[in-house]
Design an enzyme around this catalytic site. Structure first.
Site, PDB file in Angstrom:
ATOM      1  N   GLU A   1      39.569  38.608  46.597  1.00 58.08           N
ATOM      2  CA  GLU A   1      39.531  38.311  45.357  1.00 58.08           C
ATOM      3  C   GLU A   1      39.546  37.057  45.389  1.00 58.08           C
ATOM      4  OE1 GLU A   1      42.490  40.571  43.965  1.00 58.08           O
ATOM      5  OE2 GLU A   1      41.495  42.784  43.196  1.00 58.08           O
TER       6      GLU A   1
ATOM      7  N   GLU B   1      37.654  48.241  46.670  1.00 58.64           N
ATOM      8  CA  GLU B   1      39.423  48.550  46.166  1.00 58.64           C
ATOM      9  C   GLU B   1      39.155  48.844  44.821  1.00 58.64           C
ATOM     10  OE1 GLU B   1      42.636  46.005  45.381  1.00 58.64           O
ATOM     11  OE2 GLU B   1      41.507  45.054  46.818  1.00 58.64           O
TER      12      GLU B   1
HETATM   13  C1  BG6 Z   1      44.300  43.721  44.389  1.00 57.34           C
HETATM   14  C2  BG6 Z   1      44.463  43.535  46.072  1.00 57.34           C
HETATM   15  O1  BG6 Z   1      44.617  42.674  42.893  1.00 57.34           O
HETATM   16  O2  BG6 Z   1      44.598  44.789  43.466  1.00 57.34           O
HETATM   17  C3  BG6 Z   1      45.320  44.616  46.408  1.00 57.34           C
HETATM   18  O3  BG6 Z   1      43.332  43.077  46.136  1.00 57.34           O
HETATM   19  C4  BG6 Z   1      46.859  45.027  45.091  1.00 57.34           C
HETATM   20  O4  BG6 Z   1      46.152  43.565  47.326  1.00 57.34           O
HETATM   21  C5  BG6 Z   1      45.668  45.302  44.227  1.00 57.34           C
HETATM   22  O5  BG6 Z   1      47.546  45.371  45.847  1.00 57.34           O
HETATM   23  C6  BG6 Z   1      45.884  46.556  43.172  1.00 57.34           C
HETATM   24  O6  BG6 Z   1      47.275  45.848  43.012  1.00 57.34           O
HETATM   25  P1  BG6 Z   1      48.740  46.291  42.612  1.00 57.34           P
HETATM   26  O7  BG6 Z   1      49.799  44.476  41.920  1.00 57.34           O
HETATM   27  O8  BG6 Z   1      49.333  47.426  41.866  1.00 57.34           O
HETATM   28  O9  BG6 Z   1      49.595  45.989  44.452  1.00 57.34           O
END
Ligand code: BG6
Length: 463
Positions: free
Chosen positions: A172, A361
């Site tokens: 990101e 993701e």
């Molecule tokens: C993304 C990241 O921003 O979102 C992850 O690459 C992160 O590392 C994921 O865990 C979800 O966000 P959060 O804050 O719910 O863990």
């Protein structure tokens, strides 16, 4: 109903600092993640005291990886996205020689994946860098960090060139605009000019890493990684449409540089308008030219943009602040759920770059209940993922070239933004709680069997 292509990669995505724990084992150095133990937006603790945090043990993947990888294999994963902790390999970041124990740890992980034919997709830098580089050099604000990063990249390319064929540079990369300490190792209150200068150095490092990867591992593919912060205009007013275009350019800019190898014209204007003067050498311009092989991104939610943002309450979702969309519902953490946005995003990126795309993701953070007989009935997660995967299939039908899909957090892990465990993403439940209690035992949730059947049927069971 069309099936997903046979070559489509299926799996999950994790990051070292959110699963491994063992923050002081195996010669590991202190990282930015270790000093932000309560998450990206939590307070700084340089760990002078013995206070313990959730992330220190996380889900103990460092010791339990054989069991976890076996569970991923049981679900039928053909790939696993994971990151290498830079501070395990170079504890301070500026050493000449790597830490053998750190290298050996990832040897063992890759060997375990190989046993099950699970292809690793490795992020070189996922929200952590050696803390010494921040303290003593000022993070990516100092261009020497480019050299240190390339030394790290060369070291792991050399070591794992036979095991790892798919690489990602910075997780990101656009998030540095919102969390500069985690993204580029500079203070949260840095000026826009300082942030973009540090980002510039990171973009140069990313491009040189692409070049190095191609030189050192023929046939390997390396991509960038964007936070897909899709914004819609809040209304059909032309000024709102323009605001959304500009909002999207804040993050697309990173992809534009990483794919096309140069700064786009609209950014020159943005820098002029904001009195930002970057120090960019001719050598840097040359260095930026190495475009990625594919574009990867995260997608959790979308938001809206308005020409009069001050009139609306903006909400922080996945790192970005956006105006909520009146037509969408949200998760328990206020992240708006928009499966169709994923199709929009896939088409937008394909139209713009004509590079293979990889969804690395996507997932739903929710509070799960473990029943007395060890079940988790997470139908809400199944429904979120089902609806998003349907849209991936639509995008494939639209002609978008998509390499694969890794859901975020196939096993519960510590959240990046707040360092909590109550926000669970996994198909596998981990018995550990925000107060640090729990046995760390793993349980298959209902979604475990569901994802297994999605993979086995190449999407035929999607509704
Ligand atoms: C993304 C990241 O921003 O979102 C992850 O690459 C992160 O590392 C994921 O865990 C979800 O966000 P959060 O804050 O719910 O863990």
């Amino acid at each position: 109903m069309k099936l997903f292509p046979e070559s489509f990669l299926w799996g999950g995505a994790i990051a070292a600092n959110q699963v491994e724990g063992a923050w002081r084992e195996g010669g590991k150095g202190l990282s930015t993640s270790d000093v932000l133990p309560e998450g990206i937006f939590g307070g700084l603790d340089e760990r002078g005291s013995e206070k313990e945090y959730l992330k220190d043990v996380a889900i103990d993947f460092y010791h339990r990886y054989p069991q976890d990888i076996a569970l991923f294999a049981e679900m039928g994963f053909t790939c696993l996205r994971l990151s290498i902790a830079w501070s395990r390999i170079f504890p301070r970041g500026d050493e000449e020689t790597p830490n053998e124990a750190g290298l050996a740890y990832y040897d063992a992980i890759f060997a375990e994946l190989e046993k099950y034919n699970i292809q690793p997709v490795v992020t070189l830098s996922h929200y952590e860098m050696p803390w010494a580089l921040v303290k003593e050099y000022g993070g990516w604000g100092d261009r020497q960090v480019i050299t240190f990063f390339l030394r790290y990249a060369r070291t792991v390319f050399q070591r794992y060139r036979h095991q790892v064929r798919l690489w990602l540079t910075f997780n990101e990369i656009n998030m540095s605009l919102h969390a500069p300490l985690t993204g580029v190792g500079i203070p949260m209150e840095s000026s826009l000019g300082e942030i973009y200068q540090a980002i510039h150095h990171q973009l140069v490092a990313s491009s040189l890493t692409v070049k190095t990867c191609h030189e050192m591992i023929p046939g390997a593919k390396i991509g960038n990684m964007l936070l897909g912060g899709l914004q819609y205009p809040l209304s059909s007013k032309p000024a709102d449409v323009m605001a959304a275009m500009q909002g999207n350019r804040h993050w697309l800019f990173f992809g534009d540089v990483q794919v096309r190898g140069e700064y786009p014209g609209y950014m020159q204007r943005y820098f002029r308008d904001n009195n930002i003067e970057l120090h960019i050498t001719d050598e840097d311009r040359e260095a930026l030219r190495h475009g990625v092989d594919f574009v990867s991104f995260s997608y959790y939610m979308s938001g809206c943009a308005s020409a009069e943002p001050e009139k609306y309450l903006q909400e922080r979702g996945n790192i970005l602040n956006m105006i909520p969309n009146p037509h969408l519902s949200a998760s328990e953490w206020g992240w708006q759920i928009d499966p169709q946005g994923l199709r929009v995003l896939l088409n937008l990126l394909w139209d713009r770059y004509q590079k293979p795309l990889f969804i690395v993701e996507n997932g739903l953070g929710a509070r799960d209940q473990l029943t007395a007989d060890g079940q988790v009935n997470d139908d809400y997660r199944i429904s979120y993922l089902n609806d998003h995967l349907q849209q991936v299939r639509e995008a494939l039908e639209d002609g978008v070239d998509i390499m694969g899909y890794t859901s975020w957090g196939p096993i519960d892990l510590v959240s990046a933004s707040k360092g909590e465990l109550s926000k669970r993403y996994g198909f596998i439940y981990v018995d550990r709680h925000d107060d640090g209690t729990g046995t760390l035992q793993r349980y298959r949730k209902k979604s475990f069997g569901w994802y297994q059947s999605v993979i086995a049927s190449r999407g035929a069971v999607l509704k």
